[in-house]
Design a protein around this motif. Structure first.
Motif, PDB file in Angstrom:
ATOM      1  N   VAL A  77       0.855  -1.189   0.000  1.00  0.00           N
ATOM      2  CA  VAL A  77       0.000   0.000   0.000  1.00  0.00           C
ATOM      3  C   VAL A  77       0.900   1.251   0.000  1.00  0.00           C
ATOM      4  CG1 VAL A  77      -1.999   1.119   1.031  1.00  0.00           C
ATOM      5  CG2 VAL A  77      -1.742  -1.349   1.201  1.00  0.00           C
ATOM      6  N   SER A  78       1.421   1.552  -1.163  1.00  0.00           N
ATOM      7  CA  SER A  78       2.431   2.600  -1.302  1.00  0.00           C
ATOM      8  C   SER A  78       1.821   3.995  -1.407  1.00  0.00           C
ATOM      9  CB  SER A  78       3.266   2.328  -2.548  1.00  0.00           C
ATOM     10  OG  SER A  78       2.389   2.047  -3.630  1.00  0.00           O
ATOM     11  N   LEU A  79       0.620   4.082  -1.951  1.00  0.00           N
ATOM     12  CA  LEU A  79      -0.031   5.390  -2.063  1.00  0.00           C
ATOM     13  C   LEU A  79      -0.955   5.643  -0.874  1.00  0.00           C
ATOM     14  CD1 LEU A  79      -0.925   5.438  -5.879  1.00  0.00           C
ATOM     15  CD2 LEU A  79       0.978   6.566  -4.733  1.00  0.00           C
ATOM     16  N   GLY A  80      -1.603   4.609  -0.400  1.00  0.00           N
ATOM     17  CA  GLY A  80      -2.527   4.744   0.724  1.00  0.00           C
ATOM     18  C   GLY A  80      -3.734   3.857   0.493  1.00  0.00           C
ATOM     19  N   TYR A  81      -4.413   3.507   1.581  1.00  0.00           N
ATOM     20  CA  TYR A  81      -5.621   2.675   1.463  1.00  0.00           C
ATOM     21  C   TYR A  81      -6.705   3.474   0.740  1.00  0.00           C
ATOM     22  CZ  TYR A  81      -3.415  -0.318   4.983  1.00  0.00           C
ATOM     23  OH  TYR A  81      -2.547  -1.134   5.664  1.00  0.00           O
ATOM     24  N   CYS A  82      -7.440   2.789  -0.138  1.00  0.00           N
ATOM     25  CA  CYS A  82      -8.564   3.408  -0.872  1.00  0.00           C
ATOM     26  C   CYS A  82      -8.115   4.677  -1.591  1.00  0.00           C
ATOM     27  CB  CYS A  82      -9.728   3.725   0.078  1.00  0.00           C
ATOM     28  SG  CYS A  82     -10.453   2.268   0.786  1.00  0.00           S
ATOM     29  N   CYS A 259      13.133  -8.471 -10.205  1.00  0.00           N
ATOM     30  CA  CYS A 259      11.800  -8.915  -9.783  1.00  0.00           C
ATOM     31  C   CYS A 259      11.129  -7.810  -8.963  1.00  0.00           C
ATOM     32  CB  CYS A 259      11.917 -10.147  -8.891  1.00  0.00           C
ATOM     33  SG  CYS A 259      12.917 -11.449  -9.613  1.00  0.00           S
ATOM     34  N   TYR A 260       9.882  -7.529  -9.292  1.00  0.00           N
ATOM     35  CA  TYR A 260       9.133  -6.463  -8.611  1.00  0.00           C
ATOM     36  C   TYR A 260       7.767  -6.988  -8.200  1.00  0.00           C
ATOM     37  CZ  TYR A 260      12.536  -3.294 -10.736  1.00  0.00           C
ATOM     38  OH  TYR A 260      13.697  -2.676 -11.107  1.00  0.00           O
ATOM     39  N   SER A 261       7.304  -6.496  -7.030  1.00  0.00           N
ATOM     40  CA  SER A 261       5.906  -6.703  -6.648  1.00  0.00           C
ATOM     41  C   SER A 261       5.601  -5.644  -5.592  1.00  0.00           C
ATOM     42  CB  SER A 261       5.682  -8.133  -6.151  1.00  0.00           C
ATOM     43  OG  SER A 261       4.316  -8.375  -5.965  1.00  0.00           O
ATOM     44  N   LYS A 262       4.770  -5.965  -4.643  1.00  0.00           N
ATOM     45  CA  LYS A 262       4.432  -5.032  -3.569  1.00  0.00           C
ATOM     46  C   LYS A 262       4.015  -3.650  -4.065  1.00  0.00           C
ATOM     47  CE  LYS A 262       7.096  -7.283   0.124  1.00  0.00           C
ATOM     48  NZ  LYS A 262       6.156  -7.954   1.002  1.00  0.00           N
ATOM     49  N   ALA A 263       4.924  -2.669  -4.189  1.00  0.00           N
ATOM     50  CA  ALA A 263       4.541  -1.244  -4.182  1.00  0.00           C
ATOM     51  C   ALA A 263       3.809  -0.737  -5.418  1.00  0.00           C
ATOM     52  CB  ALA A 263       5.788  -0.391  -3.964  1.00  0.00           C
ATOM     53  N   PHE A 264       3.891  -1.425  -6.569  1.00  0.00           N
ATOM     54  CA  PHE A 264       3.480  -0.741  -7.795  1.00  0.00           C
ATOM     55  C   PHE A 264       2.009  -0.884  -8.189  1.00  0.00           C
ATOM     56  CE2 PHE A 264       4.742  -4.849  -9.546  1.00  0.00           C
ATOM     57  CZ  PHE A 264       3.835  -5.049 -10.580  1.00  0.00           C
ATOM     58  N   ALA A 265       1.188  -1.533  -7.360  1.00  0.00           N
ATOM     59  CA  ALA A 265      -0.239  -1.591  -7.685  1.00  0.00           C
ATOM     60  C   ALA A 265      -1.098  -1.234  -6.474  1.00  0.00           C
ATOM     61  CB  ALA A 265      -0.614  -2.956  -8.240  1.00  0.00           C
ATOM     62  N   ASN A 266      -0.474  -0.561  -5.502  1.00  0.00           N
ATOM     63  CA  ASN A 266      -1.169  -0.060  -4.305  1.00  0.00           C
ATOM     64  C   ASN A 266      -2.045  -1.117  -3.629  1.00  0.00           C
ATOM     65  OD1 ASN A 266      -1.435   2.124  -2.527  1.00  0.00           O
ATOM     66  ND2 ASN A 266      -3.491   2.517  -3.286  1.00  0.00           N
ATOM     67  N   GLY A 267      -1.551  -2.347  -3.577  1.00  0.00           N
ATOM     68  CA  GLY A 267      -2.265  -3.385  -2.824  1.00  0.00           C
ATOM     69  C   GLY A 267      -2.842  -4.490  -3.674  1.00  0.00           C
TER      70      GLY A 267
END
Ligand SMILES: Cc1ncc(COP(=O)(O)O)c(C=O)c1O
Length: 446
Positions: A77-82, A259-267
């Motif tokens: 959740v790199s940008l924030g929830y919702c 390899c990338y995951s986690k931060a780039f789709a905001n959850g």
């Protein structure tokens, strides 16, 4: 009344959390799907166990208590929830469908975008989880080099080739275990000692909390090149956080695969493997890497919206700025209180970690005590500052005020030898990744 993000008079009521947990223990083994979210990482009896919703940098547990969150979904959740722009992209796509019988057009759009922003992304594959793409990277590296051995450093997911180096390696055949080994971060000699003519790849998190020293990443690249071994960066935590393109962009060291995951789709659940075209082209025929949900469109829409927003708002700079205020603020308070010998905040600004030294007592008890008292003040914390674009200056100011109060209590408890006795439940358990990180040399066959 549920607790708020405030200096609440008492610990939160967590009756609904506990009731859910009771229902879970009989039928789920263990109850959590992600260790870092599970009960072992929180003081039992004080911390909530189940969450209901989130907004911005705040979450509400199932009892209605509100918390300022510094775990942020353990990274995604790199940008924030919702976050409105990402949610709008998901909702728009939802109206058109989720999973389809043909390739989806957003697969192409996402890869065009990634091709522009990740330095080594000559070629790109999309998948669902971090372990998917680290495992695909290792498999294609083995195919490309015709070699078997893997050297790793950090955490890379639940699959056999990696978990075989940890203490929790039951169920993995010895033949597999013997092919993976770990090296020490920032110790190039520990890599050189293991690199041989059968080493297919070196995979590492480019940094975790310690910064690379003495040109470590560059040297690693040179050693790999000389040995015919592929270099893989596991950018799960560094990607889209230290810089949009991750550590490879930040340090200008370009790995063969990343390899990338986690931060780039905001959850949303999505992962990327990027790399050299000649290596990645093996996925066309020889190497198998396909999965049903790889082209699931809600995650594709979320990823595109998140990456655009990160570029437009320069989110890595924001994370660094807010994270620095928190890290420097913590260290200043610890110094003022004269407890900096045993607690400090370390790491890069975008993601830092609070440490406790054994000189003041059992570090896990010290951490648990701080967690317990922060929970009372409406802060969900397990030692990390996983910064997001929704953490505001007010949030940082409030957190530092809470740290000042809690570290003052900690100092008194340490002096009076009362830390253990002040815990209202079992202390937290060690973070799993620290357990299996010792150097592990493969068995040498005669
Ligand atoms: C650095 C790193 N690599 C790989 C993984 C595995 O990702 P996943 O849990 O999505 O399979 C993680 C997960 O935390 C991670 O932190």
């Amino acid at each position: 009344m549920p607790n708020k993000v405030d200096f609440n008079p008492d610990y939160p009521i967590i009756a609904a959390s506990d009731a859910l947990y009771e229902r879970a223990v009989g039928i789920m083994t263990p109850v959590t799907q992600t260790l870092a979210k599970g009960p072992g990482q929180y003081v039992n009896g004080v911390a909530p166990k189940y969450v209901e919703r989130g907004n911005g940098a705040r979450v509400w547990d199932v009892d209605g208590n509100e918390f300022l969150d510094y775990n942020m979904g353990i990274g995604p959740v790199s940008l924030g929830y919702c976050y409105p722009k990402v949610d709008a992209a998901i909702i728009d796509q939802l109206k058109d469908g989720i999973s389809f019988s043909l390739m989806h057009k957003l697969e192409v759009s996402l890869c065009e975008l990634v091709h522009q922003v990740i330095p080594n992304a000559e070629s790109i594959r999309i998948s669902k989880t971090g372990a998917d793409v680290t495992s695909a990277a290792v498999r294609v590296a083995r195919a490309f080099t015709g070699r078997k051995k893997v050297l790793c450093c950090g955490y890379h997911g639940w699959h056999d080739w990696y978990i075989s180096v940890t203490s929790r390696n039951s169920g993995i055949p010895e033949e597999i275990r013997n092919l993976s080994s770990t090296f020490e971060y920032n110790n190039i000699e520990s890599v050189k000692a293991l690199l041989d003519e059968d080493t297919a790849c070196v995979i590492l998190e480019p940094f975790i909390f310690e910064a690379p020293a003495n040109n470590f990443l560059q040297e690693l690249k040179e050693c790999c090149l000389e040995n015919g071994t592929l270099l893989i960066f596991d950018e799960m935590w560094t990607g889209f956080r230290i810089a949009i393109g991750g550590a490879q962009e930040y340090f200008n060291v370009i790995p063969d695969l990343a390899c990338y995951s986690k931060a780039f789709a905001n959850g949303m659940p999505i992962a990327l493997l990027t790399g050299r075209k000649d290596v990645m082209s093996l996925f066309n025929e020889e190497v198998f890497f396909f999965t049903t949900f790889g082209g699931e469109a809600l995650s594709l829409a979320a990823a595109i919206a998140t990456i655009h927003e990160m570029i437009a708002k320069n989110v890595p700079a924001y994370l660094a700025q807010k994270g620095k205020q928190l890290k420097d603020g913590y260290n200043a308070i610890a110094e003022e209180l004269g407890i900096h010998q045993y607690t400090k905040c370390i790491g890069y600004d975008c993601r830092s970690m609070v440490t406790f030294d054994a000189s003041a007592g059992n570090p896990l008890e010290l951490k648990s005590y701080v967690q317990q008292e922060l929970i009372k003040k409406g802060i969900l914390w397990s030692g990390f500052h996983n910064m997001s674009f929704s953490h505001t200056d007010e949030d940082i100011a409030y957190t530092l005020k809470a740290y000042r109060a809690v570290l003052t209590l900690l100092k008194a408890a340490v002096i009076n030898n009362e830390v253990s006795g002040s815990l209202r439940g079992n202390p937290v358990e060690p973070v799993f990744r620290k357990l299996g990180n010792a150097s592990n040399k493969p068995v040498v066959k005669a």
